[in-house]
Design a protein around this motif. Structure first.
Motif, PDB file in Angstrom:
ATOM      1  N   PRO A 119     -26.856  -6.666 -45.711  1.00 34.68           N
ATOM      2  CA  PRO A 119     -25.860  -7.160 -46.667  1.00 34.68           C
ATOM      3  C   PRO A 119     -25.752  -6.240 -47.881  1.00 34.68           C
ATOM      4  CG  PRO A 119     -27.372  -8.906 -46.039  1.00 34.68           C
ATOM      5  CD  PRO A 119     -27.921  -7.634 -45.481  1.00 34.68           C
ATOM      6  N   THR A 120     -24.569  -6.199 -48.455  1.00 33.01           N
ATOM      7  CA  THR A 120     -24.346  -5.261 -49.550  1.00 33.01           C
ATOM      8  C   THR A 120     -25.183  -5.617 -50.771  1.00 33.01           C
ATOM      9  OG1 THR A 120     -22.467  -6.580 -50.238  1.00 33.01           O
ATOM     10  CG2 THR A 120     -22.021  -4.695 -48.831  1.00 33.01           C
ATOM     11  N   PRO A 126     -27.189 -14.951 -50.570  1.00 32.98           N
ATOM     12  CA  PRO A 126     -26.994 -13.634 -51.181  1.00 32.98           C
ATOM     13  C   PRO A 126     -26.635 -13.722 -52.665  1.00 32.98           C
ATOM     14  CG  PRO A 126     -25.273 -14.088 -49.574  1.00 32.98           C
ATOM     15  CD  PRO A 126     -26.286 -15.160 -49.435  1.00 32.98           C
ATOM     16  N   VAL A 127     -25.913 -14.779 -53.045  1.00 33.14           N
ATOM     17  CA  VAL A 127     -25.571 -14.917 -54.459  1.00 33.14           C
ATOM     18  C   VAL A 127     -26.817 -15.216 -55.278  1.00 33.14           C
ATOM     19  CG1 VAL A 127     -24.102 -16.091 -56.103  1.00 33.14           C
ATOM     20  CG2 VAL A 127     -23.331 -15.802 -53.763  1.00 33.14           C
ATOM     21  N   GLY A 158     -24.089 -12.697 -45.119  1.00 36.90           N
ATOM     22  CA  GLY A 158     -24.542 -11.705 -46.085  1.00 36.90           C
ATOM     23  C   GLY A 158     -23.532 -11.417 -47.177  1.00 36.90           C
ATOM     24  N   GLU A 159     -22.372 -12.049 -47.110  1.00 35.75           N
ATOM     25  CA  GLU A 159     -21.289 -11.705 -48.029  1.00 35.75           C
ATOM     26  C   GLU A 159     -21.503 -12.319 -49.403  1.00 35.75           C
ATOM     27  OE1 GLU A 159     -18.908  -9.520 -49.127  1.00 35.75           O
ATOM     28  OE2 GLU A 159     -18.651  -9.464 -46.953  1.00 35.75           O
ATOM     29  N   ILE A 182     -34.543 -11.780 -50.049  1.00 34.23           N
ATOM     30  CA  ILE A 182     -33.933 -10.758 -49.194  1.00 34.23           C
ATOM     31  C   ILE A 182     -34.627 -10.746 -47.837  1.00 34.23           C
ATOM     32  CG2 ILE A 182     -33.641  -8.280 -48.878  1.00 34.23           C
ATOM     33  CD1 ILE A 182     -33.108  -8.027 -51.828  1.00 34.23           C
ATOM     34  N   ILE A 183     -35.962 -10.870 -47.858  1.00 31.20           N
ATOM     35  CA  ILE A 183     -36.688 -10.887 -46.573  1.00 31.20           C
ATOM     36  C   ILE A 183     -36.179 -12.046 -45.714  1.00 31.20           C
ATOM     37  CG2 ILE A 183     -38.935 -11.206 -45.492  1.00 31.20           C
ATOM     38  CD1 ILE A 183     -40.185  -9.846 -47.913  1.00 31.20           C
ATOM     39  N   VAL A 184     -36.019 -13.214 -46.344  1.00 32.22           N
ATOM     40  CA  VAL A 184     -35.545 -14.375 -45.584  1.00 32.22           C
ATOM     41  C   VAL A 184     -34.125 -14.112 -45.053  1.00 32.22           C
ATOM     42  CG1 VAL A 184     -34.932 -16.807 -45.749  1.00 32.22           C
ATOM     43  CG2 VAL A 184     -36.997 -15.974 -46.863  1.00 32.22           C
ATOM     44  N   LEU A 185     -33.270 -13.572 -45.924  1.00 32.50           N
ATOM     45  CA  LEU A 185     -31.890 -13.285 -45.505  1.00 32.50           C
ATOM     46  C   LEU A 185     -31.870 -12.309 -44.334  1.00 32.50           C
ATOM     47  CD1 LEU A 185     -28.842 -13.482 -46.035  1.00 32.50           C
ATOM     48  CD2 LEU A 185     -29.070 -11.648 -47.690  1.00 32.50           C
TER      49      LEU A 185
END
Lengths: 423, 273, 461
Positions: C281-282, A376-377, A347-348, A398-401
């Motif tokens: 995540p942020t 995430p990027v 998630g970073e 986001i849902i997938v993440l």
């Protein structure tokens, strides 16, 4: 035996009431706090899901496509003039549209990527050249948003992305059952694109995969090794104290500082290629290491000393004691800590921005040395794009993440529950 | 009423020839305690005599501490603990619905095995109870209560100069006397003591034992101890618990010199325990 | 490619060494069974295998680290003095083109014959170097095999040797953390020193204006940029303050409720759900702040007649506070649970209600732990990047009004470094100076928090 004996003075009864009122207040505040936290969580997830779920389907428009031989050389299907073919097909479907401006608006119904879809069709089946066939093509993002109800229809024309005329065309297509929605496989396997209807997270997923693979390969052995040394072998002295303080402190250093480190050391000093998964993986490795070390040490410390004594008692060397007895028993804890560390790395975002993994990358990275971005990027990049279509894609990403994170955390919880031994 | 229980050795011996029987402060009958599925106490009947020291002895795990904690409902805190039976304080059921546990504990105080002063000043430790129960009208009154309690706990001389020092800075024995001072500051009627000397050295133990003896003038005391000499020294009544059952209860002298039950005899003479 | 071959070959040689050593020991054992080998055959195998792989791998690592630089130096010296005298950036571009040309990629300039020749030369040197690496690595491995295999004998203490190596590797692993810290300090410090040679420390720390637009051409006037970081510091503090105002009460009260009042069922159900907040995540919080909370706040402000910036500090701070809630609640929960049971019972036994026990006994006792949790939370908040990058805007305004847009240290670091930048401009170097300030601030908070937490643990041990 009633409570008659418990009659108390008025004063102390009043006092007691007051004391219990305070008790209720504190409880109410606690419940309120938890409700607020849970409510925000629901709101957060709700807003993500509400915005994102339409991205899993996409709109397609069917056209009678004439694969004219003069526009495609069967020997070289890659060089065909597919844009022209689509235009012809559209104009044929709406013969009464004559003005240039109107015709341009008509073209806006179909995605700009549709010509590549045709090319792919012909490349896989050259027989198509010279035939006429009904083909489902990806609709443009505006059409897509409209059919999925993400853009409103019943507002004045100048507040809409599509004009009245375009809506009529679309409706006539729809009436002829030439508009449909399909599951959007491209979203999962495609990579980033300037056109929202074509953009997918495939490239970002591959980038995240390579980055995390490098992180895991390096951080797991290093972290477990460091923890074994510090917990099982290290003498208690100032040096090991210093190392320990270091590790605890690193665990709380802001992630963006790790990004600076990656930029200065891996890219500037070692001249590794920018924007690649290898640099991202190395940077995230340094960031994840403290988490794994701390978790592993906790897991090792939880193995009771009696096990070690028993192994020493039968003449095992210190290393054998650890590798044969302590480590296997601590493994579930180590795995749990590692998975949690990897979930955090997945998630970073911030350190990856620092090392340039924010580029617009169309090719799906096939190796750690290819330019890549991470999931995430990708979300961050799409958040910057003004088009409505990208907001939807971002929410879906986001849902997938979150789905990946939930799976990883659930796995960690499962491992803990399944294998944890309570001494 | 409750005094007519005939099965108990206590009532027989206590209403014996001497005649001047002290009234019962607390009466317990048919007490069963469960921790989850495990039964910790079986049908215990026992009276706690007013202004006397009653000692509860028995091997560890016999239920004596559980019994003690039932007397001011400290077992309520433990999850999965179920209590049934009657526990009366001055004839009133302390498990009655209308009873407020906060008030009960103000009347039945407790001192624990390990000294547990709050991490506050000595003064605040003792003043804690009076403050929450609103026993003092003003600062002067509170000072008076604190000084009195410390005096009665025999600690005042030692701490008078450093009332604002932390309670945890005292020695173990002093800490335990501080806890006793803290307990008596709210003038309870009964004080329960759960092995109050087990964490103390012999000298500190002697001081606390003296204190217990002095306190029985004003308070009813029930004390759990694993030390039989201590039970013999400080108590007037002794109850012997074994495996969750009250085996024998009676005047201390009788129990120690002439027990009726063989198990009591064996325990007292050190054959098990 | 050579690298993969080498690695596979090393693996093969090591495996061979393992079996050879085992066979030698087992086979030799039939002759004089009187001597029981000191170590199990496997250890002899490992000993030889390590000798095959380790020296080669170490050499390989250094080779890869320095190959590029050495080749470059050779190339430059070959290209002649006028090329070597080029300024750094030009030379870098030229070398880059040569490299790309050698790899067959497109380049930014016309490939004149001189360049082609240089590229060819570079390619040849690279091929030679790679061949040398492959040959050298394999030779070293075989030499290691031969040398260590000769030492295999029943009396040889192979286990001791192997264990010593393993222990050495473990020690090295534990030093990675130290090396990382040193790396962070050095990398940030060096660039910061370079920055402070352009902009004075005083201007940076106390300057009130931040506009990092440096001149594109040297002859441009009046655009030297202003690097006064005070607006960034105040912006960071404002957002952190808002975050703590949200997180502290919510986190603390939920921790108190969970630890003291909730039934086990409620606790088991709610705790993992709260922990989800910590796992989000942020970047997702950034999305939430920018697309949900900020517009909502703006709309609410309009309703009340207030002028709320679309990237207000309030939105970013509030969402950051939400992110920190689980952090505060779980650390406070730990601190509350660490208060010994005896204190809790002591208070309840005096007839205190639960809330009196919590407020007057447990919270004061747990205070150091809670303070440590808050310090860690503040450290987390000032280092948080994505939420502020996405929701806090870039306007460096010196204001205490939470409804206005402010910018933060981390947001500026991202803006300064994202995009193609030369590494020597004041603009990029400023990011490292900000990084240094951030690192030192969080370091101080973390060390203080760890110290308090440690003291607190000792108190109840």
């Amino acid at each position: 035996m009633t409570g008659a004996g418990w009659q108390v003075s008025k004063h102390s009864a009043r006092r007691l009431k007051k004391r219990y009122r305070r008790e209720r207040w504190l409880k109410a505040l606690g419940v309120l706090a938890i409700t607020v936290a849970l409510g925000v969580l629901v709101l957060l997830l709700g807003s993500v899901i509400a915005r994102g779920y339409p991205a899993f389907v996409k709109t397609e428009i069917a056209l009678e496509v004439n694969f004219k031989a003069e526009l495609i050389d069967p020997g070289q299907p890659g060089g065909g003039r597919y844009g022209r073919i689509i235009r012809n097909a559209l104009f044929a479907a709406f013969p009464d549209v004559r003005e240039r401006a109107e015709r341009r608006r008509l073209l806006k119904l179909i995605s700009r990527g549709a010509r590549f879809e045709l090319r792919r069709m012909v490349e896989s089946d050259p027989e198509l050249v010279g035939t006429v066939k009904k083909v489902w093509l990806t609709a443009s993002s505006d059409v897509d948003m409209l059919t999925k109800g993400s853009l409103p229809r019943d507002v004045p024309q100048d507040e809409r992305r599509l004009s009245d005329r375009q809506l009529t065309w679309l409706d006539s297509l729809d009436a002829a059952e030439n508009v449909r929605t399909r599951f959007n496989w491209q979203f999962f396997f495609g990579s980033d694109s300037r056109e929202p209807e074509l953009a997918g997270i495939g490239g970002a997923l591959a980038g995240s995969f390579w980055t995390l693979a490098i992180t895991l390969i390096l951080a797991f052995p290093l972290g477990v090794g460091a923890a074994i040394y510090l917990q099982e072998f290290a003498p208690k002295n100032r040096l090991t104290d210093f190392i320990e303080v270091n590790i605890n402190n690193l665990a709380a250093v802001p992630s963006i500082v790790f990004g600076l480190l990656g930029l200065a050391i891996f890219i500037q000093l070692f001249e590794l290629p920018r924007s690649t998964a290898i640099v991202g993986g190395l940077t995230l490795m340094l960031m994840t290491l403290p988490t794994i070390i701390i978790a592993t040490r906790a897991a090792l410390a939880a193995v009771p000393p009696s096990i070690r004594e028993a192994a020493h008692g039968v003449g095992a060397s210190p290393l054998q004691v650890v590798t044969h007895h302590v480590l296997p028993l601590a493994m579930p804890g180590i795995m749990t800590g590692t998975i949690i560390g990897m979930a955090r790395a997945l998630g970073e975002t911030a350190p990856l921005l620092m090392i340039g993994m924010v580029a617009f990358i169309v090719d799906i990275p096939a190796a750690p040395f290819d330019s890549a971005t991470a999931l995430p990027v990708q979300i961050f990049l799409w958040a910057d794009s003004p088009e409505r279509g990208f907001t939807e894609k971002m929410s879906a990403a986001i849902i997938v993440l979150l789905a990946f994170l939930i799976i990883m955390n659930a796995l960690a919880v499962y491992l803990r529950r399944r294998f944890e031994i309570r001494w | 009423m409750a005094m007519t229980m005939t099965t108990m050795a206590a009532t027989e011996t206590a209403s014996g020839p001497a005649g001047h029987v002290p009234p019962s402060k607390m009466e317990v009958s048919g007490l069963d305690v469960f921790y989850g599925a495990n039964q910790a106490l079986f049908d215990v009947d026992m009276n706690v005599a007013e202004n006397r020291v009653s000692a509860l002895i028995g091997p560890s795990g016999c239920g004596k501490s559980t019994f003690l904690r039932c007397l001011n409902r400290m077992n309520d805190i433990i999850e999965g603990c179920k209590v049934s039976g009657n526990v009366l304080l001055d004839g009133n059921d302390i498990y009655a619905r209308e009873l407020d546990v906060v008030q009960l504990r103000a009347r039945v105080g407790m001192v624990f095995q390990k000294p547990n002063p709050f991490p506050k000043s000595i003064y605040d430790n003792v003043a804690y109870g009076p403050r929450i129960h609103g026993l003092a009208e003003n600062a002067g009154e509170l000072d008076e209560i604190v000084e009195n309690s410390l005096r009665r706990a025999g600690l005042f001389e030692e701490v008078a100069e450093r009332m604002s020092a932390s309670g945890t800075s005292l020695s173990g024995g002093q800490q335990q006397r501080l806890c006793i001072a803290r307990a008596i500051a709210i003038s309870p009627e009964v004080i329960l003591m759960d092995e109050p000397c087990s964490a103390l050295d012999p000298i500190a133990t002697a001081k606390v034992e003296e204190l217990i003896d002095a306190l029985k003038q004003d308070f009813t005391i029930a004390i759990v101890t694993h030390n039989m000499q201590q039970a013999a020294r400080v108590s007037q009544y002794t109850a012997f618990f074994h495996l969750g059952k009250l085996v024998e209860f009676g005047e201390t002298e009788a129990i120690f010199t002439n027990p009726e039950e063989k198990r009591t005899q064996d325990y007292i003479t050190g054959r098990f325990g | 490619m050579q690298l993969v071959i080498l690695l596979i070959a090393l693996g093969a040689i090591a495996a061979l060494g393992y079996f050879l050593a085992r066979r030698k020991l087992l086979g030799g054992g039939t002759g004089d069974t009187a001597i029981r080998p000191h170590s199990m055959p496997g250890y002899h195998g490992w000993y030889v295998a390590l000798w095959c792989a380790l020296p080669s791998l170490v050499v390989l690592l250094f080779w890869l680290l320095f190959e590029g630089r050495i080749l470059e130096a050779l190339l430059v010296s070959h290209l002649g003095p006028e090329i070597a005298a080029l300024p750094g950036e030009m030379l870098g571009l030229l070398l880059n083109d040569i490299r790309n040309l050698a790899a067959g990629d497109a380049v930014s300039r016309d490939a004149d014959p001189a360049l082609m020749a240089a590229a060819e030369r570079y390619g040849a040197m690279r091929t030679t170097a790679r061949a040398a690496m492959l040959g050298g690595g394999l030779a070293l491995a075989v030499a290691g095999l031969a040398w260590s295999w000769r030492r295999v004998a029943p009396a040889f203490r192979a286990r001791h040797r192997v264990e010593r190596v393993v222990r050495g590797v473990l020690i090295l692993a534990s030093f990675v953390a130290v090396v990382t810290t040193v790396g962070i300090i050095l990398s940030v410090l060096f660039e910061s020193i370079r920055f402070f040679s352009i902009v004075s420390v005083g201007d940076f720390l106390f300057g009130l204006e931040w506009s990092p637009q440096t001149a594109i051409r040297t002859d441009q006037v009046g655009s030297s940029g202003a690097f006064g970081a005070v607006p960034l510091f105040t912006g960071t503090l404002l957002i952190t303050l808002i975050a703590m105002l949200v997180a502290l009460p919510v986190g603390l009260f939920s921790a108190i409720y969970m630890a003291e009042f909730a039934s086990p069922n409620v606790r088991n159900a709610v705790k993992p759900v709260l922990e989800i907040l910590a796992g989000v995540p942020t970047v997702v919080y950034g999305f939430f702040a920018a697309l949900t909370v900020a517009p909502a706040l703006r709309g609410f402000g309009d309703y009340l007649g207030l002028d709320v910036a679309s990237e207000s500090a309030l939105a970013a701070g509030a969402v950051m506070g939400i992110m920190i809630i689980p952090f505060i609640s779980s650390l406070s929960d730990d601190a509350i649970i660490a208060v010994p049971r005896s204190l809790r019972e002591g208070s309840l036994a005096m007839g205190a209600t639960r809330s009196e026990t919590v407020v007057k006994v447990i919270l004061p006792a747990a205070l150091p732990g809670i303070v440590a949790a808050c310090l860690l939370a503040i450290s987390r908040a000032i280092g948080e990047t994505m939420i502020v990058v996405m929701a806090a805007g870039l306007a460096a305004k010196l204001t205490a009004n939470p409804l206005e847009a402010v910018t933060t240290v981390t947001a500026q670091m991202v803006t300064l470094l994202v995009g193609d930048q030369e590494f020597d401009s004041a603009k990029t170097l400023a990011a490292f100076a900000l990084g240094l300030a951030l690192f030192l601030a969080t370091l101080a908070l973390n060390v203080l928090a760890l110290y308090i937490a440690r003291k607190y643990r000792e108190q109840y041990e």
